[in-house]
Design a protein around this motif. Structure first.
Motif, PDB file in Angstrom:
ATOM      1  N   THR A 295       0.905  -1.330   0.085  1.00  0.00           N
ATOM      2  CA  THR A 295      -0.118  -0.081  -0.073  1.00  0.00           C
ATOM      3  C   THR A 295       0.720   1.274   0.092  1.00  0.00           C
ATOM      4  O   THR A 295       2.137   1.129   0.424  1.00  0.00           O
ATOM      5  CB  THR A 295      -0.809   0.122   1.271  1.00  0.00           C
ATOM      6  OG1 THR A 295      -0.083  -0.052   2.411  1.00  0.00           O
ATOM      7  CG2 THR A 295      -1.822  -1.199   1.443  1.00  0.00           C
ATOM      8  N   ILE A 296       0.411   2.250  -0.418  1.00  0.00           N
ATOM      9  CA  ILE A 296       1.208   3.485  -0.786  1.00  0.00           C
ATOM     10  C   ILE A 296       0.329   4.663  -0.012  1.00  0.00           C
ATOM     11  O   ILE A 296      -0.947   4.762  -0.416  1.00  0.00           O
ATOM     12  CB  ILE A 296       1.677   4.169  -2.168  1.00  0.00           C
ATOM     13  CG1 ILE A 296       0.448   4.273  -3.025  1.00  0.00           C
ATOM     14  CG2 ILE A 296       2.313   2.602  -2.693  1.00  0.00           C
ATOM     15  CD1 ILE A 296       0.984   4.860  -4.169  1.00  0.00           C
ATOM     16  N   THR A 306       6.973  13.099   1.456  1.00  0.00           N
ATOM     17  CA  THR A 306       7.401  11.913   1.585  1.00  0.00           C
ATOM     18  C   THR A 306       6.075  10.915   1.363  1.00  0.00           C
ATOM     19  O   THR A 306       4.968  10.857   1.862  1.00  0.00           O
ATOM     20  CB  THR A 306       7.777  11.810   2.944  1.00  0.00           C
ATOM     21  OG1 THR A 306       8.970  12.703   3.449  1.00  0.00           O
ATOM     22  CG2 THR A 306       8.232  10.274   3.217  1.00  0.00           C
ATOM     23  N   LEU A 307       6.493  10.012   0.354  1.00  0.00           N
ATOM     24  CA  LEU A 307       5.637   8.679  -0.032  1.00  0.00           C
ATOM     25  C   LEU A 307       5.807   7.586   0.832  1.00  0.00           C
ATOM     26  O   LEU A 307       7.236   7.279   0.593  1.00  0.00           O
ATOM     27  CB  LEU A 307       5.459   8.619  -1.508  1.00  0.00           C
ATOM     28  CG  LEU A 307       4.546   7.575  -2.014  1.00  0.00           C
ATOM     29  CD1 LEU A 307       3.051   8.038  -1.949  1.00  0.00           C
ATOM     30  CD2 LEU A 307       4.773   7.279  -3.452  1.00  0.00           C
ATOM     31  N   THR A 308       5.178   7.400   1.494  1.00  0.00           N
ATOM     32  CA  THR A 308       5.358   5.913   2.224  1.00  0.00           C
ATOM     33  C   THR A 308       4.774   4.724   1.783  1.00  0.00           C
ATOM     34  O   THR A 308       3.554   4.805   1.133  1.00  0.00           O
ATOM     35  CB  THR A 308       4.664   6.029   3.729  1.00  0.00           C
ATOM     36  OG1 THR A 308       5.271   7.442   4.364  1.00  0.00           O
ATOM     37  CG2 THR A 308       5.162   4.865   4.509  1.00  0.00           C
ATOM     38  N   ILE A 309       5.493   3.550   1.770  1.00  0.00           N
ATOM     39  CA  ILE A 309       5.286   2.203   1.041  1.00  0.00           C
ATOM     40  C   ILE A 309       5.127   1.254   2.258  1.00  0.00           C
ATOM     41  O   ILE A 309       6.054   0.966   2.782  1.00  0.00           O
ATOM     42  CB  ILE A 309       5.925   1.715  -0.074  1.00  0.00           C
ATOM     43  CG1 ILE A 309       6.121   2.879  -1.103  1.00  0.00           C
ATOM     44  CG2 ILE A 309       5.483   0.751  -0.499  1.00  0.00           C
ATOM     45  CD1 ILE A 309       7.293   3.849  -0.933  1.00  0.00           C
ATOM     46  N   ALA A 336      14.060   4.336   0.366  1.00  0.00           N
ATOM     47  CA  ALA A 336      14.896   4.399   1.466  1.00  0.00           C
ATOM     48  C   ALA A 336      14.074   3.333   2.678  1.00  0.00           C
ATOM     49  O   ALA A 336      12.819   3.577   2.874  1.00  0.00           O
ATOM     50  CB  ALA A 336      15.103   5.673   2.285  1.00  0.00           C
ATOM     51  N   GLU A 337      14.746   2.542   3.186  1.00  0.00           N
ATOM     52  CA  GLU A 337      14.031   1.448   3.972  1.00  0.00           C
ATOM     53  C   GLU A 337      13.726   2.260   5.496  1.00  0.00           C
ATOM     54  O   GLU A 337      14.814   2.950   6.200  1.00  0.00           O
ATOM     55  CB  GLU A 337      14.930   0.336   4.340  1.00  0.00           C
ATOM     56  CG  GLU A 337      14.147  -0.820   5.256  1.00  0.00           C
ATOM     57  CD  GLU A 337      14.800  -2.204   5.360  1.00  0.00           C
ATOM     58  OE1 GLU A 337      14.075  -3.027   5.719  1.00  0.00           O
ATOM     59  OE2 GLU A 337      15.947  -2.053   4.893  1.00  0.00           O
ATOM     60  N   GLN A 342       8.422  -1.144   6.107  1.00  0.00           N
ATOM     61  CA  GLN A 342       8.008   0.462   5.593  1.00  0.00           C
ATOM     62  C   GLN A 342       9.249   0.981   4.953  1.00  0.00           C
ATOM     63  O   GLN A 342      10.299   0.917   5.305  1.00  0.00           O
ATOM     64  CB  GLN A 342       7.353   1.306   6.751  1.00  0.00           C
ATOM     65  CG  GLN A 342       6.652   2.178   6.202  1.00  0.00           C
ATOM     66  CD  GLN A 342       5.849   2.822   7.593  1.00  0.00           C
ATOM     67  OE1 GLN A 342       6.334   3.516   8.171  1.00  0.00           O
ATOM     68  NE2 GLN A 342       4.717   2.745   7.658  1.00  0.00           N
ATOM     69  N   TYR A 343       8.689   1.586   3.772  1.00  0.00           N
ATOM     70  CA  TYR A 343       9.603   2.253   2.893  1.00  0.00           C
ATOM     71  C   TYR A 343       9.326   3.747   2.632  1.00  0.00           C
ATOM     72  O   TYR A 343       7.938   4.063   2.644  1.00  0.00           O
ATOM     73  CB  TYR A 343       9.996   1.712   1.560  1.00  0.00           C
ATOM     74  CG  TYR A 343      10.326   0.110   1.904  1.00  0.00           C
ATOM     75  CD1 TYR A 343      11.928  -0.161   1.803  1.00  0.00           C
ATOM     76  CD2 TYR A 343       9.618  -1.007   2.100  1.00  0.00           C
ATOM     77  CE1 TYR A 343      12.340  -1.455   2.049  1.00  0.00           C
ATOM     78  CE2 TYR A 343       9.856  -2.170   2.346  1.00  0.00           C
ATOM     79  CZ  TYR A 343      11.467  -2.408   2.105  1.00  0.00           C
ATOM     80  OH  TYR A 343      11.856  -3.792   2.544  1.00  0.00           O
TER      81      TYR A 343
END
Length: 376
Positions: A295-296, A306-309, A336-337, A342-343
């Motif tokens: 999910t993003i 910042t987009l979180t994945i 970036a981890e 979560q990235y």
């Protein structure tokens, strides 16, 4: 050899010269190389040339979409046009429902991650399955080609997996292209004993494919050469080859048929064992986020934010590419981890407000997930 029923069960798994046991990969070493050659140098590139791009393929192979597959075992008469005519042609696909051995069925496109085949092969992006059969297929969609890794079936109540190793389409498909992939399977005890498979695609035509049940579409015409050589102590002991005619359209139509002498075949010819597939709708129960466990957020998102994945699978060494509505890549962002699940990445400041599309893939180009992204 593959059982003939297994060989035509799914969308792209037409009968093949090769098969090895995927459940015992330690017995084989796989080397895979592909390259492009502009075979038809006399063909002048034009602004209106058709090209089927990686973006087209990712749309055709969107997780959750269905395919309707029609297979035949008889002869089909079709006007295939000229060999490298240099002009756009029109190809009319005959109605296959009256051809001997006709059968149609639905195939589901699923994420490969977490499937039995993926766990055995340890790579792949797409898992194709049909409710009409116990046979499943595993594919790897990359920026270079669509590669058929292997398939599984149930034999005497047991799950059995087979290695297949075949390029099903070069990516991109463009006029004048010669694409070749080579797979070498070595005996683990003696590397001088091996089987070498070579798949070669010659893109010889472009134009319009008129289907009998799904309208018209821009398409490319290819000759496909499949070759198998077996070696003992580095000496060739057997050699087999065969040819197919392939049509692939911008709408995802995929037509293959066996042809005896393609380089001397023009206009109306008889084609054998034709397989035709088209894209259908998306299953109502399918959720891309659940299928890929990714999910993003936030979405919509502001530039510079910042987009979180969130991902239950590792996305180390993965990249998210951003495309505009014209299909142009406008940004390529590494992850970036943040923690184990979560990235993060930062949306470029130079992107205007509007609708974009994202594609997550590894550095080799293997596709994981795509979707829509709104920048506000």
């Amino acid at each position: 050899m593959i059982n003939s029923i297994q060989a035509i069960v799914l969308a792209i798994g037409s009968s093949n010269l090769k098969s090895a046991n995927l459940s015992k990969p330690k017995y084989f070493k796989r080397t895979y190389n592909h390259f492009e050659v502009n075979k038809n140098a006399n063909i002048v590139k034009k602004e209106d040339d058709i090209e089927i791009t990686f973006e087209d393929f990712t749309n055709h192979f969107e997780i959750g979409k269905q395919r309707i597959v029609s297979v035949t075992s008889g002869s089909v008469s079709m006007d295939i046009g000229k060999i490298s005519s240099g002009v756009k042609e029109t190809w009319v696909l005959p109605n296959l429902s009256s051809v001997n051995g006709y059968k149609a069925f639905t195939v589901e496109q699923e994420s490969a991650i977490g499937t039995k085949l993926y766990n055995i092969a340890e790579y792949g992006t797409h898992h194709l399955s049909s409710t009409s059969s116990n046979t499943k297929e595993l594919y790897d969609l990359t920026t270079g080609d669509l590669f058929f890794i292997g398939y599984s079936t149930i034999e005497d109540g047991d799950f059995v997996a087979y290695q297949y190793d075949q390029t099903k389409a070069p990516i991109p498909i463009k006029i004048g292209l010669e694409f070749k992939s080579i797979v070498k399977l070595e005996d683990d005890d003696n590397s001088s004993n091996y089987v070498q498979y070579t798949d070669t695609y010659y893109v010889i035509g472009q134009g319009t494919l008129q289907t009998f049940d799904d309208g018209d579409a821009e398409a490319m015409k290819m000759i496909y050469r499949e070759e198998e050589k077996e070696f003992e102590n580095n000496i060739e002991i057997s050699h087999r080859e065969r040819y197919k005619l392939v049509f692939y359209s911008k709408k995802g139509h995929y037509v293959t048929a066996e042809i005896t002498d393609p380089w001397n075949s023009e206009d109306t010819v008889n084609l054998e064992n034709m397989i035709y597939q088209k894209l259908a709708g998306k299953t109502a129960s399918v959720n891309d986020e659940l299928l890929t466990d990714i999910t993003i957020f936030p979405n919509p998102i502001a530039t510079g934010a910042t987009l979180t994945i969130d991902s239950k699978i590792s996305l180390k060494n993965h990249i998210v590419d951003i495309y505009n509505t014209n299909g142009q890549k406008v940004s390529s962002l590494p992850f970036a981890e943040k923690n184990s699940n979560q990235y993060e990445t930062t949306i470029s400041n130079n992107l205007a407000e509007g609708i974009y599309f994202y594609k997550i893939h590894d550095k080799k180009g293997s596709f994981i997930k795509n979707g829509k992204l709104l920048i506000k």
